[in-house]
Design a protein around this motif. Structure first.
Motif, PDB file in Angstrom:
ATOM      1  N   LYS A   1       0.284 -42.446  51.841  1.00 57.12           N
ATOM      2  CA  LYS A   1      -0.536 -41.277  52.201  1.00 57.12           C
ATOM      3  C   LYS A   1       0.125 -40.001  51.667  1.00 57.12           C
ATOM      4  O   LYS A   1       1.279 -40.035  51.238  1.00 57.12           O
ATOM      5  CB  LYS A   1      -0.721 -41.167  53.714  1.00 57.12           C
ATOM      6  CG  LYS A   1       0.557 -41.035  54.508  1.00 57.12           C
ATOM      7  CD  LYS A   1       0.269 -40.830  55.977  1.00 57.12           C
ATOM      8  CE  LYS A   1       1.554 -40.588  56.731  1.00 57.12           C
ATOM      9  NZ  LYS A   1       1.449 -40.386  58.115  1.00 57.12           N
ATOM     10  N   GLU A   2      -0.589 -38.890  51.747  1.00 59.08           N
ATOM     11  CA  GLU A   2      -0.034 -37.604  51.292  1.00 59.08           C
ATOM     12  C   GLU A   2       1.114 -37.185  52.207  1.00 59.08           C
ATOM     13  O   GLU A   2       1.086 -37.469  53.406  1.00 59.08           O
ATOM     14  CB  GLU A   2      -1.133 -36.536  51.278  1.00 59.08           C
ATOM     15  CG  GLU A   2      -1.782 -36.330  52.636  1.00 59.08           C
ATOM     16  CD  GLU A   2      -3.001 -35.430  52.579  1.00 59.08           C
ATOM     17  OE1 GLU A   2      -3.685 -35.432  51.552  1.00 59.08           O
ATOM     18  OE2 GLU A   2      -3.251 -34.758  53.578  1.00 59.08           O
ATOM     19  N   LYS A   3       2.116 -36.526  51.635  1.00 54.08           N
ATOM     20  CA  LYS A   3       3.302 -36.180  52.431  1.00 54.08           C
ATOM     21  C   LYS A   3       3.900 -34.833  52.029  1.00 54.08           C
ATOM     22  O   LYS A   3       3.668 -34.353  50.921  1.00 54.08           O
ATOM     23  CB  LYS A   3       4.375 -37.262  52.256  1.00 54.08           C
ATOM     24  CG  LYS A   3       4.093 -38.471  53.135  1.00 54.08           C
ATOM     25  CD  LYS A   3       5.008 -39.610  52.874  1.00 54.08           C
ATOM     26  CE  LYS A   3       4.446 -40.802  53.654  1.00 54.08           C
ATOM     27  NZ  LYS A   3       4.903 -42.053  53.154  1.00 54.08           N
ATOM     28  N   THR A   4       4.707 -34.284  52.943  1.00 54.71           N
ATOM     29  CA  THR A   4       5.446 -33.052  52.627  1.00 54.71           C
ATOM     30  C   THR A   4       6.745 -33.458  51.924  1.00 54.71           C
ATOM     31  O   THR A   4       7.158 -34.620  52.014  1.00 54.71           O
ATOM     32  CB  THR A   4       5.800 -32.290  53.908  1.00 54.71           C
ATOM     33  OG1 THR A   4       6.584 -33.143  54.732  1.00 54.71           O
ATOM     34  CG2 THR A   4       4.570 -31.852  54.663  1.00 54.71           C
TER      35      THR A   4
ATOM     36  N   SER B   1       9.152 -35.022  54.370  1.00 50.48           N
ATOM     37  CA  SER B   1       8.886 -36.425  54.728  1.00 50.48           C
ATOM     38  C   SER B   1       9.337 -37.353  53.607  1.00 50.48           C
ATOM     39  O   SER B   1       9.941 -38.391  53.866  1.00 50.48           O
ATOM     40  CB  SER B   1       7.397 -36.663  54.958  1.00 50.48           C
ATOM     41  OG  SER B   1       6.910 -35.780  55.881  1.00 50.48           O
TER      42      SER B   1
ATOM     43  N   HIS C   1      -1.625 -29.034  48.972  1.00 46.70           N
ATOM     44  CA  HIS C   1      -1.559 -27.861  49.864  1.00 46.70           C
ATOM     45  C   HIS C   1      -0.269 -27.108  49.598  1.00 46.70           C
ATOM     46  O   HIS C   1       0.789 -27.711  49.421  1.00 46.70           O
ATOM     47  CB  HIS C   1      -1.600 -28.318  51.331  1.00 46.70           C
ATOM     48  CG  HIS C   1      -1.325 -27.211  52.304  1.00 46.70           C
ATOM     49  ND1 HIS C   1      -2.285 -26.283  52.637  1.00 46.70           N
ATOM     50  CD2 HIS C   1      -0.214 -26.880  52.988  1.00 46.70           C
ATOM     51  CE1 HIS C   1      -1.754 -25.424  53.495  1.00 46.70           C
ATOM     52  NE2 HIS C   1      -0.501 -25.768  53.721  1.00 46.70           N
TER      53      HIS C   1
ATOM     54  N   TYR D   1       5.076 -22.392  54.766  1.00 53.05           N
ATOM     55  CA  TYR D   1       5.719 -23.345  55.661  1.00 53.05           C
ATOM     56  C   TYR D   1       5.962 -24.699  55.003  1.00 53.05           C
ATOM     57  O   TYR D   1       7.029 -25.287  55.142  1.00 53.05           O
ATOM     58  CB  TYR D   1       4.884 -23.532  56.935  1.00 53.05           C
ATOM     59  CG  TYR D   1       5.535 -24.498  57.906  1.00 53.05           C
ATOM     60  CD1 TYR D   1       6.621 -24.094  58.679  1.00 53.05           C
ATOM     61  CD2 TYR D   1       5.094 -25.806  58.010  1.00 53.05           C
ATOM     62  CE1 TYR D   1       7.241 -24.972  59.537  1.00 53.05           C
ATOM     63  CE2 TYR D   1       5.711 -26.692  58.878  1.00 53.05           C
ATOM     64  CZ  TYR D   1       6.784 -26.274  59.646  1.00 53.05           C
ATOM     65  OH  TYR D   1       7.404 -27.145  60.492  1.00 53.05           O
ATOM     66  N   ALA D   2       4.960 -25.213  54.299  1.00 50.86           N
ATOM     67  CA  ALA D   2       5.098 -26.555  53.727  1.00 50.86           C
ATOM     68  C   ALA D   2       4.232 -26.750  52.495  1.00 50.86           C
ATOM     69  O   ALA D   2       3.220 -26.071  52.325  1.00 50.86           O
ATOM     70  CB  ALA D   2       4.724 -27.598  54.779  1.00 50.86           C
TER      71      ALA D   2
ATOM     72  N   ILE E   1       2.298 -29.924  50.391  1.00 45.71           N
ATOM     73  CA  ILE E   1       1.909 -31.326  50.566  1.00 45.71           C
ATOM     74  C   ILE E   1       1.517 -31.920  49.221  1.00 45.71           C
ATOM     75  O   ILE E   1       0.780 -31.298  48.444  1.00 45.71           O
ATOM     76  CB  ILE E   1       0.737 -31.450  51.573  1.00 45.71           C
ATOM     77  CG1 ILE E   1       1.160 -30.850  52.924  1.00 45.71           C
ATOM     78  CG2 ILE E   1       0.333 -32.904  51.770  1.00 45.71           C
ATOM     79  CD1 ILE E   1       0.031 -30.733  53.917  1.00 45.71           C
TER      80      ILE E   1
ATOM     81  N   TYR F   1      -4.987 -31.449  56.770  1.00 48.03           N
ATOM     82  CA  TYR F   1      -3.820 -32.163  56.247  1.00 48.03           C
ATOM     83  C   TYR F   1      -2.989 -32.745  57.379  1.00 48.03           C
ATOM     84  O   TYR F   1      -2.274 -32.019  58.080  1.00 48.03           O
ATOM     85  CB  TYR F   1      -2.968 -31.245  55.370  1.00 48.03           C
ATOM     86  CG  TYR F   1      -3.722 -30.742  54.169  1.00 48.03           C
ATOM     87  CD1 TYR F   1      -4.113 -31.631  53.173  1.00 48.03           C
ATOM     88  CD2 TYR F   1      -4.076 -29.411  54.048  1.00 48.03           C
ATOM     89  CE1 TYR F   1      -4.833 -31.186  52.082  1.00 48.03           C
ATOM     90  CE2 TYR F   1      -4.800 -28.958  52.958  1.00 48.03           C
ATOM     91  CZ  TYR F   1      -5.174 -29.857  51.974  1.00 48.03           C
ATOM     92  OH  TYR F   1      -5.890 -29.428  50.905  1.00 48.03           O
TER      93      TYR F   1
ATOM     94  N   ALA G   1      -0.396 -34.522  57.170  1.00 47.12           N
ATOM     95  CA  ALA G   1       1.040 -34.372  56.908  1.00 47.12           C
ATOM     96  C   ALA G   1       1.554 -33.041  57.447  1.00 47.12           C
ATOM     97  O   ALA G   1       2.630 -32.975  58.050  1.00 47.12           O
ATOM     98  CB  ALA G   1       1.295 -34.460  55.413  1.00 47.12           C
ATOM     99  N   LEU G   2       0.761 -31.990  57.258  1.00 49.06           N
ATOM    100  CA  LEU G   2       1.148 -30.667  57.741  1.00 49.06           C
ATOM    101  C   LEU G   2       1.137 -30.649  59.274  1.00 49.06           C
ATOM    102  O   LEU G   2       2.056 -30.110  59.907  1.00 49.06           O
ATOM    103  CB  LEU G   2       0.181 -29.610  57.183  1.00 49.06           C
ATOM    104  CG  LEU G   2       0.429 -28.168  57.597  1.00 49.06           C
ATOM    105  CD1 LEU G   2       1.773 -27.669  57.092  1.00 49.06           C
ATOM    106  CD2 LEU G   2      -0.676 -27.244  57.067  1.00 49.06           C
TER     107      LEU G   2
ATOM    108  N   GLU H   1       4.170 -32.561  60.527  1.00 49.89           N
ATOM    109  CA  GLU H   1       5.403 -31.821  60.252  1.00 49.89           C
ATOM    110  C   GLU H   1       5.589 -30.692  61.289  1.00 49.89           C
ATOM    111  O   GLU H   1       6.662 -30.524  61.860  1.00 49.89           O
ATOM    112  CB  GLU H   1       5.318 -31.214  58.836  1.00 49.89           C
ATOM    113  CG  GLU H   1       6.572 -30.528  58.376  1.00 49.89           C
ATOM    114  CD  GLU H   1       7.423 -31.429  57.487  1.00 49.89           C
ATOM    115  OE1 GLU H   1       7.005 -32.562  57.182  1.00 49.89           O
ATOM    116  OE2 GLU H   1       8.515 -30.991  57.118  1.00 49.89           O
TER     117      GLU H   1
END
Lengths: 114, 402
Positions: free
Chosen positions: A35-38, A41, A70, A74-75, A77, B360, B362-363, B366
């Motif tokens: 799956k999509e991740k930061t 992660s 994204h 902050y992050a 993705i 999202y 994942a966001l 997190e």
């Protein structure tokens, strides 16, 4: 799961070869396959340094294997692109086939840690 | 150490963050061996009563004064409460008469009680504190949770309230501000030297309760939560306009507003005018388990305050594992990092961030996981220690003066 490990470090105590860039990129691709991740992660799951993950993601984006879906303060993705997913499927298919046919020599298996 | 504390609210009878802050702080102070007598202005029948609350090693006593004062009251809302009250002759004609009456009742309590330091929470209690200081010659600490500039959004400041705040701050031996944001406001608007102001950030009590039941609303929808008084200060109108933009991209989102206030009719009407009233749920004032349920039900919590001296609700949300988006114009933004921050007026950014957290996973994960760890570090024991340090400082200075 493919997981990065520092040079010279192994669970059995034996010396393992230095991780190649290709190996680290494969780790990242297979983590994103799920799956999509930061970046955080990916770094936690693969055991690869955060900054290294970021740099390889830039490379993989250049190769159009990964998309940044994204971006905020902050992050960030990341997700596999359709091309990246195709690449991962094909690579796994080839490895499985080579393993079954005994075409993968010991050195290649050691490098891929399989 | 014995503290005489003057406050506006104390749970279970509270309507906002001030009551929560007073409860958390006094409990932590009591755990550190401080004896507290807490004076609150509640309209209760008959004589003032004593209620013993939490006691680990110290003692908290709550003394009640028979008055119509309630937290966050304006002159207008006081007038309405007074008209409804029975036996109006005993209550003051205006909000300020009532503050005056509270001050004299507090003076009597100060005479009866034995204490080392006076600690006042917000403007309504400042005159009581000054009076107690004059009577007993004990040091006064005023705790500023909000200024008149925050409550009115810098427009239409009530001069009388401002004067009381200013007088209290100048009479105090030390001032506690809930954030650097508030400290700056105090130095800028009230002419107080920065070294007299100590910043003590609020904290949160961790919720261990988990509500597993899934609301029918949540089955097909994402939920965005707002908790606070529906007043100008809290920016409910920005929440509404951002909701409109979110719904343009995702129809399966519901917005829950917890709280009440003078802007509630306007928000309801505006929601209808924008054609999004069916996506809004006005839950009214919630506390305790109901509030925790609301936090746990939400996918994201939004604090769009125009001017928020601190803002405990984002911490409560984080403690309930719900990601938060907060206004940059808030004190809480000084203490938390694992959240998304926006300017309250930037509706585009606010709606974009709400959509990001909702879309999202994942966001969302997190933010949720990191915030949950971050909020564990914010215990009430830290502000309690800082307060004790301030009490010791003012006591030391006071003894030198004598």
């Amino acid at each position: 799961m493919l997981r990065g490990r520092k040079e010279g470090e192994s669970s059995s105590g034996s010396r393992v070869p230095k991780r190649t860039f290709d190996y680290l990129r494969l780790c990242i691709i297979y983590t994103l396959y799920e799956k999509e991740k930061t970046i955080n992660s990916i770094a936690t799951e693969t055991g690869i340094n955060w900054k290294t993950v970021e740099l390889h993601l830039t490379y993989l984006m250049g190769r159009k294997l990964v998309d940044e879906v994204h971006h905020s303060e902050y992050a960030r993705i990341f997700a596999l692109s359709a091309q990246g997913r195709e690449f991962a499927d094909k690579f796994m298919e080839n490895i499985t086939k080579a393993l079954a046919e005994g075409k993968l020599d010991a050195d290649a298996r050691r490098r891929l840690r399989i | 150490m014995r503290i005489l504390m003057f406050g506006w609210e104390f749970p279970p009878l509270s309507s906002g963050g001030l009551g929560t802050a007073c409860y958390g702080l006094t409990k932590a102070l009591a755990n550190r061996g401080v004896d507290i007598t807490f004076v609150v202005p509640y309209a209760v029948e008959g004589e003032a009563e004593f209620v013993k609350l939490v006691s680990t090693s110290g003692i908290i006593k709550v003394r009640r004064i028979n008055t119509l004062l309630k937290p966050y009251m304006s002159s207008k809302s006081y007038g309405e409460v007074r008209r409804k009250a029975k036996g109006p002759s005993m209550y003051g004609q205006s909000l300020f008469d009532e503050v005056w009456r509270y001050m004299h009742a507090a003076e009597k309590i100060a005479e009866e009680e034995d204490f080392d330091v006076i600690h006042c929470h917000d403007w309504m209690t400042f005159q009581a504190g000054i009076m107690a200081k004059k009577k007993k010659h004990k040091p006064l600490v005023v705790h500023v949770h909000a200024t008149e500039f925050d409550r009115t959004g810098d427009t239409g400041v009530n001069q009388h309230v401002y004067e009381i705040e200013r007088k209290g701050m100048h009479a105090a031996d030390a001032i506690i501000a809930v954030s650097n944001y508030t400290k700056n406001k105090i130095t800028r608007h009230y002419g107080i030297a920065p070294d007299k102001i100590h910043v003590v950030h609020n904290a949160v009590e961790r919720s261990e309760k988990s509500f597993s039941e899934i609301s029918a609303l949540k089955k097909d929808n994402k939920i965005v939560l707002f908790v606070g008084r529906i007043t100008l200060q809290k920016g409910p109108d920005y929440f509404l306009y951002a909701a409109k933009k979110v719904l343009e991209h995702n129809k399966n989102v519901r917005f829950i507003m917890v709280g009440s206030g003078d802007m509630e009719p306007f928000i309801v009407e505006k929601a209808a005018e924008l054609g999004i009233a069916d996506k809004f749920l006005f839950a009214g004032f919630l506390q305790g388990d109901e509030l925790h349920k609301a936090y746990q039900m939400a996918d994201v919590y939004v604090l769009p305050s125009v001017s928020e001296p601190f803002g405990i609700t984002p911490l409560e949300s984080m403690a309930n594992n719900t990601p938060v988006i907060i206004s940059k114009q808030s004190g809480v933004s000084e203490v938390i990092n694992h959240c998304l921050k926006v300017d309250f007026w930037d509706i585009d950014q606010l709606s974009s961030k709400i959509l990001s957290v909702l879309n999202y996973k994942a966001l969302h994960e997190e933010l949720r996981d990191n915030a949950s760890l971050e909020v564990r570090k914010l215990s009430w024991d830290i502000p309690a220690q800082k307060c004790i340090h301030i009490y010791n400082q003012v006591l030391e200075r006071n003894s030198i003066k004598i």
